[in-house]
Design a protein around this motif. Structure first.
Motif, mmCIF file in Angstrom:
data_model
loop_
_atom_site.group_PDB
_atom_site.id
_atom_site.type_symbol
_atom_site.label_atom_id
_atom_site.label_comp_id
_atom_site.label_asym_id
_atom_site.label_seq_id
_atom_site.Cartn_x
_atom_site.Cartn_y
_atom_site.Cartn_z
ATOM 1 N N SER A 97 10.093 -5.737 -1.151
ATOM 2 C CA SER A 97 9.538 -5.891 0.185
ATOM 3 C C SER A 97 8.051 -5.516 0.198
ATOM 4 O O SER A 97 7.654 -4.498 -0.364
ATOM 5 C CB SER A 97 10.315 -4.995 1.138
ATOM 6 O OG SER A 97 9.759 -5.089 2.404
ATOM 7 N N THR A 98 7.239 -6.377 0.797
ATOM 8 C CA THR A 98 5.788 -6.136 0.830
ATOM 9 C C THR A 98 5.477 -5.004 1.793
ATOM 10 O O THR A 98 5.977 -4.981 2.892
ATOM 11 C CB THR A 98 5.054 -7.403 1.315
ATOM 12 O OG1 THR A 98 5.653 -8.526 0.719
ATOM 13 C CG2 THR A 98 3.583 -7.344 1.016
ATOM 14 N N ASP A 99 4.650 -4.094 1.329
ATOM 15 C CA ASP A 99 4.183 -3.034 2.214
ATOM 16 C C ASP A 99 2.711 -3.258 2.399
ATOM 17 O O ASP A 99 1.959 -3.197 1.440
ATOM 18 C CB ASP A 99 4.406 -1.684 1.523
ATOM 19 C CG ASP A 99 5.436 -0.877 2.265
ATOM 20 O OD1 ASP A 99 5.700 -1.216 3.429
ATOM 21 O OD2 ASP A 99 5.957 0.091 1.695
ATOM 22 N N TRP A 121 -3.177 -14.202 0.440
ATOM 23 C CA TRP A 121 -2.923 -12.922 1.125
ATOM 24 C C TRP A 121 -1.502 -12.936 1.666
ATOM 25 O O TRP A 121 -1.170 -13.715 2.552
ATOM 26 C CB TRP A 121 -3.910 -12.747 2.281
ATOM 27 C CG TRP A 121 -5.332 -12.575 1.849
ATOM 28 C CD1 TRP A 121 -6.039 -13.369 0.999
ATOM 29 C CD2 TRP A 121 -6.234 -11.533 2.258
ATOM 30 N NE1 TRP A 121 -7.320 -12.894 0.859
ATOM 31 C CE2 TRP A 121 -7.471 -11.774 1.620
ATOM 32 C CE3 TRP A 121 -6.123 -10.431 3.105
ATOM 33 C CZ2 TRP A 121 -8.574 -10.954 1.799
ATOM 34 C CZ3 TRP A 121 -7.226 -9.608 3.288
ATOM 35 C CH2 TRP A 121 -8.433 -9.867 2.632
ATOM 36 N N ASP A 122 -0.711 -12.042 1.140
ATOM 37 C CA ASP A 122 0.691 -11.958 1.560
ATOM 38 C C ASP A 122 0.829 -10.737 2.478
ATOM 39 O O ASP A 122 0.704 -9.595 2.033
ATOM 40 C CB ASP A 122 1.559 -11.826 0.282
ATOM 41 C CG ASP A 122 3.029 -11.663 0.597
ATOM 42 O OD1 ASP A 122 3.433 -11.909 1.746
ATOM 43 O OD2 ASP A 122 3.789 -11.296 -0.331
ATOM 44 N N PHE A 123 1.058 -11.008 3.745
ATOM 45 C CA PHE A 123 1.125 -9.913 4.720
ATOM 46 C C PHE A 123 2.563 -9.438 4.915
ATOM 47 O O PHE A 123 3.477 -10.258 4.992
ATOM 48 C CB PHE A 123 0.612 -10.387 6.087
ATOM 49 C CG PHE A 123 -0.863 -10.604 6.128
ATOM 50 C CD1 PHE A 123 -1.710 -9.575 6.496
ATOM 51 C CD2 PHE A 123 -1.411 -11.826 5.796
ATOM 52 C CE1 PHE A 123 -3.085 -9.772 6.535
ATOM 53 C CE2 PHE A 123 -2.776 -12.028 5.829
ATOM 54 C CZ PHE A 123 -3.618 -10.999 6.203
ATOM 55 N N LYS A 161 8.337 -14.790 2.654
ATOM 56 C CA LYS A 161 6.896 -15.011 2.407
ATOM 57 C C LYS A 161 6.543 -14.668 0.955
ATOM 58 O O LYS A 161 5.906 -15.456 0.262
ATOM 59 C CB LYS A 161 6.046 -14.144 3.365
ATOM 60 C CG LYS A 161 6.210 -14.489 4.824
ATOM 61 C CD LYS A 161 5.296 -13.676 5.700
ATOM 62 C CE LYS A 161 5.647 -12.192 5.719
ATOM 63 N NZ LYS A 161 6.977 -11.892 6.234
ATOM 64 N N THR A 162 6.950 -13.466 0.531
ATOM 65 C CA THR A 162 6.607 -13.038 -0.824
ATOM 66 C C THR A 162 7.266 -13.955 -1.856
ATOM 67 O O THR A 162 6.634 -14.341 -2.842
ATOM 68 C CB THR A 162 7.031 -11.574 -1.035
ATOM 69 O OG1 THR A 162 6.427 -10.800 0.009
ATOM 70 C CG2 THR A 162 6.581 -11.038 -2.370
ATOM 71 N N SER A 163 8.504 -14.323 -1.596
ATOM 72 C CA SER A 163 9.195 -15.238 -2.521
ATOM 73 C C SER A 163 8.434 -16.557 -2.613
ATOM 74 O O SER A 163 8.255 -17.111 -3.695
ATOM 75 C CB SER A 163 10.618 -15.520 -2.048
ATOM 76 O OG SER A 163 11.301 -14.326 -1.768
#
Ligand SMILES: Nc1nc2c(ncn2[C@@H]2O[C@H](COP(=O)(O)OP(=O)(O)O)[C@@H](O)[C@H]2O)c(=O)[nH]1
Ligand SMILES: [Mg+2]
Length: 824
Positions: free
Chosen positions: A146-148, A336-338, A129-131
């Motif tokens: 890694s998204t927190d 919005w990146d969850f 997702k973040t990529s």
């Protein structure tokens, strides 16, 4: 008791949810030789008028409410002979009358269309997702971490003429203003730290200031917009112009005029005032918080004061931005990146909204067929399944039962990792087919727009991402860019808050802000306190801030903050240094002591727990993350409990041999989809209302289960079990407790669900029952009242779970018979 066996109803009416002013039509079908139809609203006969029409044609009946009002909301009953059906009309949450008046009033001073495309990127952990977000924004992915929690990126705009994405241009001016404000903050800090030193006279940094001719061109177009006095030569003229406007607009002339004459003296005057007030406030606070508090509180006040000084620049930038956006046809976007970790499933749902485009990211290597729900339900694994994400979106759809079209909100499916397969085209085809086979028959697949996008984040092919961006732009256009009409002043204040947010972040001054400080800023734009509250409620609703009107002391400027708090108490890394005794309490008893809270939060200094403790705890309670234990200073945190047990084992432990007990059949609330967050809310309402039982000296809280005493006599216990899309209840009695309690249980639960529906979105459910020794988590053997009455033979019905007959009376006589009151 109504006679249910009379099957007058061929098709039941269903609940309706609509916005005020819209039309609501209840339709139902009644067998032709039935007694006449009586319609009731809140127990009273309905009379026809211009806005309320009843009609029938053969078996088809209709109650049509035109131009619905708040007062039309409520319970409607269709009665035919002894049979009746109850349905609800929910008028969708809109502001209260006062709020609406405030809002309408604010609109009079100028309104603007706010267009904002929110893109929410969801899916399980580590699917890319973040990529993907970084690729969409034209960035590399080498340093992806890694998204927190949630990351929100607001750096891009969509150009409406051709759907092109413009990245990072509009914000530049804001960055420059923030730099200047930061300098002012630094200077103020310096003065504060060394009051005796000789300071250079504080003046506004005039580099990069606004060109006065621009001011003039902007001046004409709207009343009540603050005007900028950037150049001394034009100062008088502009000031008088401005004073004229603001005196029209508000009584707050003095305040507003003050800042028009931005001379070197004024900021100092403001600053001194602030200082005095600050001291007063600090003196009123409890000793323990004073030191830490005064430090950041002062910093916050300095920032507020500096923003006030540069208010004109900010407002000019807002106006300029608006002009630029309009003339170039740009629409703001927020991505919005969850984080996909299970810990966040409950909190994320708080931020899902109807007004967004969802990108559901999946990995080509994950087998869709296998990612349907497995038989064994495990809350922790639910996010592994595409089902879970589609359901999460589907449960707040814009409801239209009969539609054959697409459903909103729209979902684009993005499948990552095509670099990992060799036969790309064949695999793509197979994946599409599998998706269709798995979800094609389900309504929730109607959210899906277009074909699945297959991409690789690692082997970057520009055209794949361009196609995806174009697809998003097309959908944004279809959704009319989520256009919303807002008072100009609100758009201005929203931008001021964005600056405040950034500066607080830069200065590590926490995510919370005092209402008084925001009010000071609001006054600058002629926004009164009442209007501010109305504005803040709206901002909370769209997910920009966290604000509760009944706890207005502090406003949380960043929604991520809630996730950060949650992370603090969930994250194992943070817990490494805690003492085992505290951890035992948390893990096995679900108890979070105030010591442990202190300890955990102190590990994340940015949250400024020492300063905001009461507020943080209040808000976490509001979101049902923690719940107070009665008369203690500690909290329950049920979602931490990993210990599991079966109802039989818990019951055995609750009742010794001597105290024999009887248990009622299970009452099962079967939902189409029951989000974990809802289960938490429901569970918490029981913990708040009743006393949690003890089993082996530990609170009877288990993963997905809890047992409470129903009253002070402690003769009756209630077990609540959460399984996939169902809540099951059973009463254990060591002495008969009387029917009153059964009725109360059902009514309470229905009320709670109703309350949640008002707060979030509509949940569809059926009330069923199951024999007392059945397994509540298995759907086989659950039976609804109507079904029970129709399939019953000689007082018995066939139980699918046990594959034999049970007595109808047994299953009906305790809880289920009261389900009638609420469910029909
Ligand atoms: N091979 C391959 N790896 C990917 C792809 N997308 C992401 N990754 C890797 O998967 C890991 C997780 O990516 P991330 O974007 O953080 O996933 P998120 O948890 O969904 O945000 C990283 O190591 C990425 O480099 C892809 O399309 N192909
Ligand atoms: Mg991520």
């Amino acid at each position: 008791m109504p006679l249910l066996s009379e099957a007058y109803f061929l098709k039941d009416p269903s609940d309706i949810e609509c916005k005020e002013g819209e039309e609501a039509i209840f339709t139902f079908q009644i067998r032709s030789n039935s007694p006449s139809v009586i319609l009731l609203k809140d127990g009273k006969d309905i009379t026809e008028n211009d806005n309320c029409k009843m009609s029938s044609e053969g078996i088809h009946h209709e109650l049509k409410l035109i131009n619905t009002k708040y007062t039309d909301a409520g319970e409607y009953i269709v009665q035919v002979g002894q049979s009746y059906r109850k349905v609800q009309l929910n008028i969708k949450e809109l502001p209260t009358i006062e709020e609406k008046n405030t809002y309408l009033n604010a609109l009079q001073f100028g309104e603007e269309e706010r267009r904002y495309v929110r893109i929410q990127v969801i899916g399980k952990d580590r699917v890319g997702k973040t990529s993907l977000v970084r690729r969409l924004l034209g960035k590399g992915i080498d340093d992806v971490i890694s998204t927190d929690g949630i990351d929100i990126d607001k750096s891009c705009q969509i150009r409406t003429s051709d759907g092109e994405w413009i990245i990072g241009e509009v914000e530049e001016e804001k960055v420059q203003i923030e730099k200047r404000i930061q300098q002012a903050v630094n200077m103020k800090q310096e003065v504060k730290d060394h009051p005796s030193k000789d300071h250079p006279k504080e003046t506004k940094d005039k580099t990069n200031m606004i060109n006065p001719s621009k001011v003039h061109s902007l001046l004409a177009d709207k009343k009540n917009n603050r005007i900028i006095s950037a150049d001394e030569n034009n100062e008088n003229e502009l000031a008088s112009e401005y004073t004229k406007h603001t005196s029209d607009a508000s009584n707050n002339k003095e305040n507003a005029t003050d800042t028009v004459y931005l001379s070197a003296d004024i900021p100092f005057k403001n600053f001194e005032n602030l200082d005095e007030r600050d001291m007063e406030e600090v003196e009123q606070m409890p000793d323990t918080f004073q030191k830490q508090n005064s430090e950041t509180s002062n910093k916050s006040d300095l920032i507020t004061a500096a923003i006030k000084e540069y208010m004109d620049d900010i407002l000019f930038y807002v106006k300029d931005k608006k002009h630029k956006m309009t003339s170039e046809g740009l629409v703001e976007c927020g991505i919005w990146d969850f984080a996909g970790q299970k810990d966040y499933y409950a909190t994320h749902q708080t931020f899902f909204t109807q007004d967004a485009i969802y990108l559901l990211v999946v990995d080509i290597k994950d087998d869709i067929e296998a990612v349907q729900h497995s038989k064994q339900f495990d809350i922790d694994l639910s996010g592994e399944y595409i089902d879970f994400w589609l359901d999460s979106i589907h449960c707040f759809r814009v409801d239209d039962e009969d539609t054959t079209a697409h459903l909103c909100p729209p979902v684009i499916i993005v499948c990552t990792g095509i670099d990992k397969v060799t036969e790309i085209e064949a695999e793509k085809k197979e994946y599409e087919n599998k998706f269709l086979k798995t979800f094609g028959t389900q309504r929730k697949s109607r959210h899906k727009r277009g074909m699945i996008h297959f991409i690789s984040n690692t082997e970057f092919h520009k055209e794949d991402f361009e196609n995806l961006k174009q697809h998003i732009s097309e959908i944004a256009k279809e959704m009319n860019y989520f256009t919303n009409k807002l008072p100009t002043k609100w758009i201005q204040l929203e931008n001021v808050l964005a600056v405040l947010k950034d500066l607080k972040k830069q200065n590590k001054s926490g995510s919370c802000e005092k209402l008084e400080n925001i009010l000071e800023l609001a006054h600058e734009i002629s926004i009164t306190k009442d209007e501010l509250i109305c504005f803040l409620n709206y901002q909370h609703k769209i997910g920009n801030i966290i604000f509760f009107a009944d706890k207005p002391g502090y406003i949380i400027l960043q929604p991520q903050w809630l996730v950060d708090c949650f992370k603090c108490i969930m994250c194992d890394d943070i817990k490494k240094t805690c003492i085992p005794e505290d951890l035992y309490e948390l893990k096995y008893r679900g108890i979070l002591s105030i010591n442990l809270i202190d300890n955990l939060f102190s590990k994340v200094p940015d949250l400024r727990f020492g300063e905001y403790e009461p507020h943080i705890l209040d808000v976490m309670e509001k979101f049902d993350i923690i719940v107070k234990r009665d008369s203690t200073k500690s909290y329950y945190l049920p979602c931490m409990i990993t210990r599991s047990s079966t109802p039989e084992d818990i019951m055995k432990k609750c009742h010794t041999e001597k105290s024999h007990c009887t248990c009622t059949p299970w009452l099962v609330f079967e939902f189409t989809f029951l989000p974990i967050a809802y289960y938490n809310h429901i569970l918490f309402s029981y913990i708040r209302k009743y006393t949690v039982c003890k089993v082996d000296e530990l609170p009877a809280l288990y993963a997905g289960k809890a047992v409470v005493f129903l009253d002070e006599t402690k003769f009756a216990r209630l077990i609540i079990c959460f399984s996939r899309n169902a809540l099951s209840l059973q009463v254990w009695e060591s002495k008969p407790v009387g029917d009153g309690i059964y009725k109360k249980i059902i009514e309470e639960l229905c009320d709670k669900i109703e309350e949640l529906t008002g707060q979030f979105h509509k949940l569809h459910y059926k009330i069923k029952a199951k024999c007392s020794n059945g397994d509540p988590s298995i759907s086989a053997g659950r039976i609804g009242y109507t079904e029970l009455t129709s399939i019953c033979k000689d007082g018995e019905y066939f139980c699918e779970e046990h594959q034999n007959s049970h007595s109808k009376d047994n299953i009906e006589n305790t809880l289920l018979k009261y389900a009638l009151i609420v469910s029909i």
